[in-house]
Write an enzyme that holds these catalytic residues in place. Sequence first.
Site, PDB file in Angstrom:
ATOM      1  N   GLU A 115      10.113  -8.733   9.462  1.00  0.00           N
ATOM      2  CA  GLU A 115       8.945  -7.857  10.386  1.00  0.00           C
ATOM      3  C   GLU A 115       8.563  -8.969  11.305  1.00  0.00           C
ATOM      4  O   GLU A 115       8.182  -8.497  12.515  1.00  0.00           O
ATOM      5  CB  GLU A 115       7.862  -7.309   9.375  1.00  0.00           C
ATOM      6  CG  GLU A 115       6.977  -7.002  10.312  1.00  0.00           C
ATOM      7  CD  GLU A 115       5.693  -6.246   9.228  1.00  0.00           C
ATOM      8  OE1 GLU A 115       5.795  -6.252   8.164  1.00  0.00           O
ATOM      9  OE2 GLU A 115       4.699  -5.752   9.951  1.00  0.00           O
TER      10      GLU A 115
ATOM     11  N   ASP B  82       0.131 -12.133   5.590  1.00  0.00           N
ATOM     12  CA  ASP B  82       1.083 -11.183   5.722  1.00  0.00           C
ATOM     13  C   ASP B  82       2.559 -11.530   5.985  1.00  0.00           C
ATOM     14  O   ASP B  82       2.884 -11.076   7.372  1.00  0.00           O
ATOM     15  CB  ASP B  82       0.710  -9.896   6.529  1.00  0.00           C
ATOM     16  CG  ASP B  82       1.695  -8.656   6.385  1.00  0.00           C
ATOM     17  OD1 ASP B  82       2.356  -8.601   5.479  1.00  0.00           O
ATOM     18  OD2 ASP B  82       1.288  -7.641   7.306  1.00  0.00           O
TER      19      ASP B  82
ATOM     20  N   GLU C  21      -5.026  -0.731   4.014  1.00  0.00           N
ATOM     21  CA  GLU C  21      -4.737   0.044   5.112  1.00  0.00           C
ATOM     22  C   GLU C  21      -4.593   1.497   5.152  1.00  0.00           C
ATOM     23  O   GLU C  21      -3.787   2.139   5.760  1.00  0.00           O
ATOM     24  CB  GLU C  21      -3.452  -0.558   5.422  1.00  0.00           C
ATOM     25  CG  GLU C  21      -3.155  -1.952   5.557  1.00  0.00           C
ATOM     26  CD  GLU C  21      -1.656  -2.728   5.997  1.00  0.00           C
ATOM     27  OE1 GLU C  21      -0.808  -2.048   5.807  1.00  0.00           O
ATOM     28  OE2 GLU C  21      -2.073  -3.577   6.795  1.00  0.00           O
TER      29      GLU C  21
END
Length: 729
Positions: free
Chosen positions: A423, A395, A321
């Site tokens: 998240e 993820d 990322e």
Amino acid sequence: MKKSQTFKVLLCLFPALLLTAPLFAEDGYRLWLRYDLVDDPARLEEYRSVIREAIVLGETDTLDAVRAELAVALPGLLGQSVPFVQDVVQNGTLLIGKRDTLFGISERDTLFGEVPGIEQALSGLGEEGFLIRPVTVRGTECVIVTGNSDRGGLYGVFHLLRLLQAQQPFKGITISSRPRIQRRVLNHWDNLDRTVERGYAGFSLWDWHKLPDYIDPRYRDYARANASIGINGASVNNVNANPLSLTREYLIKSAALANVFRPYGIRLYMSIKFSAPMTIGGLETADPLDPGVRHWWKKKAEEIYGVIPDFGGFLVKANSEGQPGPQDYNRSHAEGANMLAEALAPHGGVVMWRAFVYDNNVPVDRAKQAYNEFTPLDGSFLDNVLIQVKNGPIDFQPREPFHPLFGAMPQTPLMMEFQITQEYLGFATHLVYLGTLFKECLESDTFAKGPGSTVAGVVDGSLENHRLSGMAGVSNIGTDRNWTGHPFAQANWFAYGRLAWDNSLGAEEIAEEWLRMTFSNDVSFIQPVQTMMLGSREAAVNYMTPLGLHHLMARGHHYGPGPWVSGGRADWTSVYYHRADEEGIGFDRTASGSDALEQYAPEVRAQFADPRTISPEHLLWFHHVDWDFAMQSGRTLWEELCYRYNLGVKQVQQMQKTWEAVAGLVDGERFQQVKSLLRIQEKEARWWRDACLLYFQTFSKREIPAEYGPVKVKLEDLMKIEHPFAPGH
Ligand code: GCW
């Protein structure tokens, strides 16, 4: 009203207040360390008879921490003072200390003499294990809490306090325990400006601006809470690291934190930026094979250990990322990790190198990339390197199959990385107990060495006899008064710690322990609320991403549904993952598709290969199937999707009912807070359901069965919802 009158009125009110409310609000700050009076009279009597006095032998910071904890806990739990004494004079003495202090192996003390069988009991406990057991010292009945180090005593004391808080039998019991995993670390994704990446409980605890001179008392409470569940490491800064953390100025700040953590057995770790030799070191390259770069890291490690002698090591996100890494210089992850490992090795530090890497150009299924990248490197890492692998291959989704790297790198210690912060599971607004998610992954069988080769066995090192083992949990802690935002999110921090210590514990028993310590020992409270917790993760899966769907959240901040997200980088969109079209839905990861399936052992492949026999929980993770596909339930796929999304909403409504029914058994403050949050969760569960079903309906072109009632919202309106200020982004 005159002052004296006011005073009189208050005096009259005071006894009434005492009866109806605790003297302080139940704001959640005390977490599971509340130490309120044991309310079962028989238990109280039992505890009072075995704990009258305490001897804590030894003068170390850890033992001072033990004294401080007992000084608060025992009078609170027992409702009477428990003095610290110097010698055993009566029945009911707690003897706490490191084994050689207690049993006269050292020169200093021969007070208690030999206790039969003790050597044997302690020999298998390692550095951190503990033993609690009744002993007779000079004819008096005592209980010892000991271990091979002070930390053993510390963990033993917290275990004892847990038993008392949960009102479990204590008299006459013998317990010994040692952690199955060595490095039990919280990963804070905390930035130096105090924002927290994916943090939903306020700002970072670490007040870098005022450190090192101002030590917020909360740091100590943080350390206590961690020690109480066996967490022994904290990586304090974001894996998307700011290189400033490695400057002298910030190292001194970190050292001040490490000083607070140390008595509680917690080592400080740090995330590093791979390009730091350039950005703060003034070098022209960060190439891991460059002698100057290697020298820079060596010197940096020396500097760190100069101020933090027990520094744990580096956590590294590289070539992921947008983060810099060894591949920027055509070097491998192993070359990068080994350079750092070499710098840390002389000081006993480790490198936790993350496997969460995937290519910016999206050449292959993202689920496959970490495996492709890392398996060829098995055997080439130095022995103080751990590879830190997320539980699933994408993820931290509400449900993923276990990561195919587990079991596929036998020569390398693999660390588990769980995400405690929610998240993708409703932030700190949704009640989602993660104990079940953690367990599901740990219990998964990789078949790496035949049946029974569980992920737990890979991670705790037992499968391959690794010297090092570790587990990381991405923290959900912030400056919110109750630490985690949602009162029930505390349970996820707790469950993570308990499982890192002992991965054989069940999600059920951990939930019960936590409820007893955090709320109440009343079974009419525990039973329904425990059931609610245990079902909560499945509820979230149902209203967010049922049947193996994944990555359907809104773009960027990840708050709320966004199954329509498309455009830009493909593997950051939803359409890349669900692949809905007129025919059907799901990601074909079999040989006819991306063949991610091929990365698992043959036995695992066999479980997942056939859409007709795969468990429905993973169906659309591995298969693209027709809307009319016949499910094992007798419904078509489309009907099943409608059913599951609606079930998720119903499950949240049931959670609301459960909570209402325990109203009288919980303090008003936390009751109201949870009630309000459940209301939001219900609203958002409907939002997820409606958004996903209406959107997928544009492909399926089938009716939503009438039994679920009319959908009262319009897709186009849902698609316009924006949350520019969603936290954690
Ligand atoms: O889950 C994703 C998050 C990023 C995070 C990244 C990672 C720290 O959306 O915010 O960055 O994973 O784990 O590195």
